[in-house]
Design a protein around this motif. Structure first.
Motif, PDB file in Angstrom:
ATOM      1  N   GLN A 302       0.822  -1.132  -0.017  1.00 42.98           N
ATOM      2  CA  GLN A 302       0.168  -0.262   0.009  1.00 42.98           C
ATOM      3  C   GLN A 302       1.021   1.230  -0.042  1.00 42.98           C
ATOM      4  N   LYS A 303       0.683   1.953  -1.013  1.00 42.19           N
ATOM      5  CA  LYS A 303       1.425   3.417  -1.041  1.00 42.19           C
ATOM      6  C   LYS A 303       1.233   4.109   0.143  1.00 42.19           C
ATOM      7  N   ASN A 304       2.298   4.703   0.719  1.00 41.97           N
ATOM      8  CA  ASN A 304       2.243   5.867   1.823  1.00 41.97           C
ATOM      9  C   ASN A 304       1.724   5.137   3.021  1.00 41.97           C
ATOM     10  N   TYR A 305       1.512   3.898   3.149  1.00 43.16           N
ATOM     11  CA  TYR A 305       0.871   3.054   4.195  1.00 43.16           C
ATOM     12  C   TYR A 305       1.596   3.647   5.497  1.00 43.16           C
ATOM     13  N   ILE A 306       2.971   3.564   5.611  1.00 42.23           N
ATOM     14  CA  ILE A 306       3.474   3.884   6.857  1.00 42.23           C
ATOM     15  C   ILE A 306       3.275   5.467   7.207  1.00 42.23           C
ATOM     16  N   LYS A 307       3.638   6.218   6.276  1.00 40.32           N
ATOM     17  CA  LYS A 307       3.292   7.816   6.414  1.00 40.32           C
ATOM     18  C   LYS A 307       2.065   8.193   6.938  1.00 40.32           C
ATOM     19  N   THR A 308       0.944   7.468   6.358  1.00 44.17           N
ATOM     20  CA  THR A 308      -0.548   7.879   6.529  1.00 44.17           C
ATOM     21  C   THR A 308      -0.901   6.855   7.892  1.00 44.17           C
ATOM     22  N   ASN A 309      -0.111   6.177   8.364  1.00 33.63           N
ATOM     23  CA  ASN A 309      -0.445   5.603   9.596  1.00 33.63           C
ATOM     24  C   ASN A 309       0.340   5.438  10.642  1.00 33.63           C
ATOM     25  N   LEU A 310       1.291   6.411  10.827  1.00 32.53           N
ATOM     26  CA  LEU A 310       2.191   6.530  11.793  1.00 32.53           C
ATOM     27  C   LEU A 310       1.567   6.503  13.364  1.00 32.53           C
ATOM     28  N   PRO A 311       0.540   7.194  13.533  1.00 30.89           N
ATOM     29  CA  PRO A 311       0.056   7.032  15.072  1.00 30.89           C
ATOM     30  C   PRO A 311      -0.626   5.785  15.170  1.00 30.89           C
ATOM     31  N   GLN A 312      -1.128   5.092  14.279  1.00 33.39           N
ATOM     32  CA  GLN A 312      -1.729   3.767  14.484  1.00 33.39           C
ATOM     33  C   GLN A 312      -0.749   2.840  14.575  1.00 33.39           C
ATOM     34  N   LEU A 313       0.471   2.775  13.916  1.00 29.20           N
ATOM     35  CA  LEU A 313       1.517   1.936  13.877  1.00 29.20           C
ATOM     36  C   LEU A 313       2.476   2.173  15.326  1.00 29.20           C
ATOM     37  N   GLY A 314       2.250   3.489  15.593  1.00 23.51           N
ATOM     38  CA  GLY A 314       2.696   3.350  17.141  1.00 23.51           C
ATOM     39  C   GLY A 314       1.839   2.942  18.013  1.00 23.51           C
ATOM     40  N   SER A 315       0.744   2.775  17.787  1.00 23.45           N
ATOM     41  CA  SER A 315      -0.166   2.223  18.850  1.00 23.45           C
ATOM     42  C   SER A 315      -0.017   0.831  18.950  1.00 23.45           C
ATOM     43  N   TYR A 316       0.131   0.209  17.810  1.00 22.87           N
ATOM     44  CA  TYR A 316       0.288  -1.159  17.743  1.00 22.87           C
ATOM     45  C   TYR A 316       1.441  -1.755  18.626  1.00 22.87           C
ATOM     46  N   LEU A 317       2.499  -1.083  17.955  1.00 20.18           N
ATOM     47  CA  LEU A 317       4.015  -1.188  18.652  1.00 20.18           C
ATOM     48  C   LEU A 317       4.184  -1.030  20.155  1.00 20.18           C
ATOM     49  N   ALA A 318       3.173   0.097  20.558  1.00 21.70           N
ATOM     50  CA  ALA A 318       3.408   0.161  21.998  1.00 21.70           C
ATOM     51  C   ALA A 318       2.709  -0.706  22.649  1.00 21.70           C
ATOM     52  N   GLY A 319       1.380  -1.211  22.312  1.00 23.73           N
ATOM     53  CA  GLY A 319       0.671  -2.303  22.734  1.00 23.73           C
ATOM     54  C   GLY A 319       1.666  -3.558  22.830  1.00 23.73           C
ATOM     55  N   LEU A 320       2.179  -3.735  21.663  1.00 21.76           N
ATOM     56  CA  LEU A 320       2.928  -5.095  21.726  1.00 21.76           C
ATOM     57  C   LEU A 320       4.297  -5.194  22.682  1.00 21.76           C
ATOM     58  N   PHE A 321       4.984  -3.839  22.780  1.00 17.83           N
ATOM     59  CA  PHE A 321       6.159  -3.652  23.497  1.00 17.83           C
ATOM     60  C   PHE A 321       5.476  -3.841  25.034  1.00 17.83           C
ATOM     61  N   VAL A 322       4.626  -2.960  25.608  1.00 19.02           N
ATOM     62  CA  VAL A 322       4.288  -2.847  26.834  1.00 19.02           C
ATOM     63  C   VAL A 322       3.930  -4.322  27.369  1.00 19.02           C
ATOM     64  N   THR A 323       3.121  -4.820  26.600  1.00 13.73           N
ATOM     65  CA  THR A 323       2.648  -6.198  27.014  1.00 13.73           C
ATOM     66  C   THR A 323       3.484  -7.386  27.114  1.00 13.73           C
ATOM     67  N   ALA A 324       4.456  -7.185  25.941  1.00 15.28           N
ATOM     68  CA  ALA A 324       5.576  -8.479  25.911  1.00 15.28           C
ATOM     69  C   ALA A 324       6.885  -8.081  26.749  1.00 15.28           C
ATOM     70  N   ALA A 325       6.996  -7.018  27.345  1.00 12.13           N
ATOM     71  CA  ALA A 325       8.286  -6.331  27.933  1.00 12.13           C
ATOM     72  C   ALA A 325       8.686  -7.170  28.781  1.00 12.13           C
ATOM     73  N   PRO A 326       7.902  -7.449  30.017  1.00 16.29           N
ATOM     74  CA  PRO A 326       8.478  -8.213  31.180  1.00 16.29           C
ATOM     75  C   PRO A 326       9.177  -9.713  30.867  1.00 16.29           C
ATOM     76  N   MET A 327       8.251 -10.438  29.872  1.00 10.85           N
ATOM     77  CA  MET A 327       8.486 -11.754  29.608  1.00 10.85           C
ATOM     78  C   MET A 327       9.662 -11.730  28.375  1.00 10.85           C
ATOM     79  N   ALA A 328       9.594 -10.697  27.757  1.00  7.23           N
ATOM     80  CA  ALA A 328      10.604 -10.640  26.367  1.00  7.23           C
ATOM     81  C   ALA A 328      12.160 -10.502  27.352  1.00  7.23           C
ATOM     82  N   THR A 329      12.108  -9.528  28.272  1.00 16.11           N
ATOM     83  CA  THR A 329      13.171  -9.125  29.231  1.00 16.11           C
ATOM     84  C   THR A 329      13.743 -10.648  29.885  1.00 16.11           C
TER      85      THR A 329
END
Length: 510
Positions: A302-329
């Protein structure tokens, strides 16, 4: 612990004093305050999330564990997820759906709702009936899961971000501890986790199939799972493998829905769901790669997907990181525990492939082709033996195999369309990493993630036949009737096997 706290105070105190002095010299104007006001609450929530996550990472890296540290870690983890969620909901101005809207949707879609609810109810019933009698005897793995759940209940296990039996995270035994609180310390309670997980996986598949292909395929694919013996068996055994069949369709559905709606909260939910997979069965961790891979595929196609979805991707990655952080550590600190099953079962990592080449005189390609054939033929031409099944037949009946192969061919035909591409990558990544690149294929315990895909392939096959019939001027009601008869026929074949010859023949017994 004291030294870390003192260091943080030493850094924080002068910064706080400087900030106060700066504000006193140049206090914000009313206009500036009005601009900042909408970001005040989410800003505080995000700062709390960062602080709690950092504190949690420091907590789980402490080697001298105490119950107080363990309980504090659990609270920090839950609060970090909650504060992130609250901040995202505030930023997105999310409003809960009013019950009246739900009721209006149900009234407008009575037939779909009734059929989907019936599929779910029947799925739950066939997973609960004779639960402690079939399959029997209870396995040692079920007992191990139950014992670790008891240890959580009596306080012997307090650190959720550690591993126990078979290298599984302690958090994976929490659902069993909850069902034991309700049903007592019984094998019924141990098995109920799989019953509920298996039933929810039918619903997750329905949502994904509806998102991708519409109501008809959603109903056919989810209805097939109700009586699919492979899924039935693991929905009635108290081990965590069944989570594969739930988390894969759930995460992919959330990502596709989030991409369609461009919704911050749905992206966040997809990230949280992705992060939770690290706390379950080892094979379920593949779902994280599938989720991230799907987003990467969007970015490529999808053209410009990252550019037009930066806040959304940030939301996904934040949810992934915060949830997985202790077990990943924990796994970063103890990589040998993360690799336990992979090292034992992977034919490259454990040296099996090289040994087999030397012993048989075959080339590596010949050995891999043999592994591949054993993994694929179990769907329609080879008995699904051992590994919690010991069937005297393949996964699918002849009728099911025909529609499965038609659906597989249809998916190849539209290979580069997003939904078909992801579907194929899902299926073949599991067949590869959980199948022919592991010991003793077909390993039923490692192929559970193919179950939702199997239902989708069969539904796609049915729809291909439906298109042919419609082109031949068959009435649409007749075509619907034939699809209904197909599901009835497959369900009868599968249920008569699972609760008939398979049970009566005691094939599960050793």
């Amino acid at each position: 612990e004291i030294a870390t706290g003192v260091m943080m105070l030493v850094v924080a105190l002068p910064l706080f004093l400087l900030a106060v002095r700066s504000i006193e010299k140049t206090p914000p104007t009313d206009e500036e305050f009005a601009l900042l006001k909408p970001y005040l609450v989410p800003g505080l929530m995000f700062l709390a999330t960062i602080g709690l996550t950092v504190a949690l990472i420091f907590n789980v890296t402490d080697y001298a564990r105490t119950k107080e540290l363990d309980y504090a870690g659990t609270i920090e983890w839950l609060l970090s997820i909650l504060s992130l969620t609250f901040g995202i909901l505030w930023v997105s101005k999310w409003k809960p759906v009013h019950p009246r809207e739900v009721w209006e949707w149900i009234k407008a879609n009575k037939v779909e709702f009734g059929l989907a609810a019936t599929v779910m109810l029947v799925g739950l019933i066939v997973r609960m009936v004779y639960l402690t009698d079939h399959p029997y005897p209870w396995s040692g793995d079920e007992a191990s899961v139950g014992l670790d759940a008891v240890r959580i209940m009596n306080g012997s296990i307090t650190n959720l971000f550690d591993t126990s039996w078979s290298g599984q995270p302690n958090a994976s035994f929490l659902p069993t501890a909850f069902t034991m609180l309700i049903f007592g310390k019984t094998m019924f309670a141990v098995k109920m986790v799989s019953v509920l997980t298996g039933t929810l996986s039918i619903l997750a598949l329905y949502f994904l199939a509806r998102e991708w292909f519409g109501v008809e395929i959603a109903l056919i694919s989810s209805a097939f799972l109700v009586a699919y013996p492979f899924h039935l068996q693991f929905s009635r055994i108290g081990v965590d493998n069944i989570f594969d069949s739930l988390m894969a369709p759930l995460v992919i559905w959330l990502i596709f829905r989030a991409a369609r709606l461009k919704s911050l909260p749905v992206y966040l939910l997809a990230g949280i769901a992705s992060g939770l997979t690290i706390y379950t069965y080892v094979g379920t961790r593949l779902v994280v790669a599938m989720g991230v891979g799907t987003i990467v595929y969007f970015a490529i196609r999808q053209k410009n997907y990252i550019k037009t979805n930066l806040p959304q991707l940030g939301s996904y990655l934040a949810g992934l990181f915060v949830t997985a952080a202790p077990m990943a550590t924990f796994f970063i600190k103890r990589p040998e525990l993360f690799m336990t099953r992979l090292g034992q079962e992977g034919i490259f990592l454990n040296g099996w492939l090289a040994s087999q080449v030397e012993q048989t005189g075959q080339s590596a390609t010949q050995v891999l082709l043999d592994q591949f054939s054993k993994t694929t033929l179990v769907f329609f031409a080879q008995n699904a033996g051992s590994n919690f099944l010991n069937f005297d037949r393949p996964y699918l009946t002849t009728l099911g195999a025909v529609f499965f192969l038609i659906g597989l061919a249809a998916a190849f035909r539209y290979f580069f369309e997003e939904r078909y591409f992801i579907l194929q990558m899902w299926f073949w990544s599991v067949m590869t990493l959980g199948g022919f690149l592991t010991l003793s294929p077909p390993a039923n315990t490692r192929l559970l993630m193919t179950i939702p895909v199997t239902g989708l392939f069969i539904a796609l096959g049915a729809m291909q036949i439906s298109k042919v019939l419609l082109n031949l001027k068959f009435k649409r009601t007749w075509v619907y009737g034939l699809n209904f008869l197909l599901i009835l026929a497959l369900s009868y074949q599968n249920l008569s096997f699972y609760f008939g010859s398979y049970w009566q023949g005691r094939f599960f017994h050793d």
